[in-house]
Design an enzyme around this catalytic site. Sequence first.
Site, PDB file in Angstrom:
ATOM      1  N   GLU A  45       0.820  -1.308  -0.038  1.00 49.49           N
ATOM      2  CA  GLU A  45       0.111  -0.252   0.007  1.00 49.49           C
ATOM      3  C   GLU A  45       0.884   1.406  -0.032  1.00 49.49           C
ATOM      4  OE1 GLU A  45      -3.656   2.082   2.340  1.00 49.49           O
ATOM      5  OE2 GLU A  45      -3.060   0.035   2.730  1.00 49.49           O
ATOM      6  N   LYS A  89      -8.676  -1.153   0.970  1.00 52.66           N
ATOM      7  CA  LYS A  89      -9.492  -1.571   1.942  1.00 52.66           C
ATOM      8  C   LYS A  89     -10.457  -2.603   1.297  1.00 52.66           C
ATOM      9  CE  LYS A  89      -9.593   0.016   5.658  1.00 52.66           C
ATOM     10  NZ  LYS A  89      -9.070  -0.343   6.726  1.00 52.66           N
TER      11      LYS A  89
END
Length: 406
Positions: free
Chosen positions: A217, A233
Amino acid sequence: MAHGKSTERMRKIGPYGVEPLPQVLVDVPAAPPGCRDTLVERARLQWRRTDGGDPAALAQEFLAGHGLDLSDLSRPAPAHPDGGACGAALYLSAAAGALLAGAPVGAPEPAPALPDLAVVVYHHGPARVAPTDPATPWWLGPWTESWTPAQHAAAVEAVRAAIGRGDVYQSNLVGHAAAPYTGDPLPALRRLGALPGARYGGVLTGDGWAIGCASPETLVEVHDGHLITRPIKGTRPATATGRVELLTSAKERAEHIMIVDLERNDLARIARTGTVTVDDLFAVRRWCDLWQAESTVRARAADGLGLADLLRATCPGGSVTGAPKLAALTHIAAAEPVGRGASMGALGWVALGRIDLGLTIRTAAAAGHALHTWAGGGITWDSDPTAEVAEAAAKTAPVRAALAGH
């Protein structure tokens, strides 16, 4: 400046590491691949919350003192001076990020040897090779969790209750585990950094500590005045069924979009008006044996944006805090049994013309004769406690397997 004396006190020039630096190839996440076997440490700043001061300002000031002026990221980078610094590793803990956000202090850290800020400046030296001495036998003991599955589930219910009261819309929960070891931890941490999908795979070492990262990420990337963040997410097993479930889950999509909106707001604080856009909304990508949903948020840097303001706006990352961010951080400080240590912070590379910091998910640390891991997830009103406990276990399983050598 006011921070000058404290910077000198905390700075250390010379070799650091679990083993002597000349024998360790520099493998900082996001460092230029062609430079990694020629990087030599020039200077280092380490800071902990007990030192006082502003870690973002200290980092920017320290880098400027070593030829890396990052006071205006909106402009093209100047040419690197001959013999100057190539760039620097930058690590900022989740606790330091919470401090920048004005959040309360959380639970005590399980690995207090870890700094809250580390900035390591590198220049180029002769190419080096990995040591050829036989590795010390590696043994990793059993993991001890910071909370039981029942306590984790109860914390999920507490977040749901807070959402029901209107205190937060979403809050992340992170658990910790520690395991004793014998031998050199660096090969284990390098195995972790080599996991598939680790966009920010690598290792950063210090005096008595080491951090290994396998994060996919992007917390924030800056290049030629462009700002990028890639929040992740939403998680499912990397099977055909898991991919369909992730794409069709209303709960996962709602949670994801909430965090994308939070990241849009974070970038808007430091961007030119009207330049924030979202690309690839809810794109499904793979990390090890998991599908994860990722979006890309872009913007143009506001005139005069410096590194310190960039860190204040983006740390800690929205995908590991919640919304509203400050309210979520307040809940996290009260709910989690131990601090987040090396996890959920920032780690990567900064240089003239380029900043690339990963969010330290899928991250482990060696300190105090133990390895430490962290894992968790975002909690919404629709979260099922049993499923949240299982998701955290699924995220940490490849990390622990890599550390064990499986």
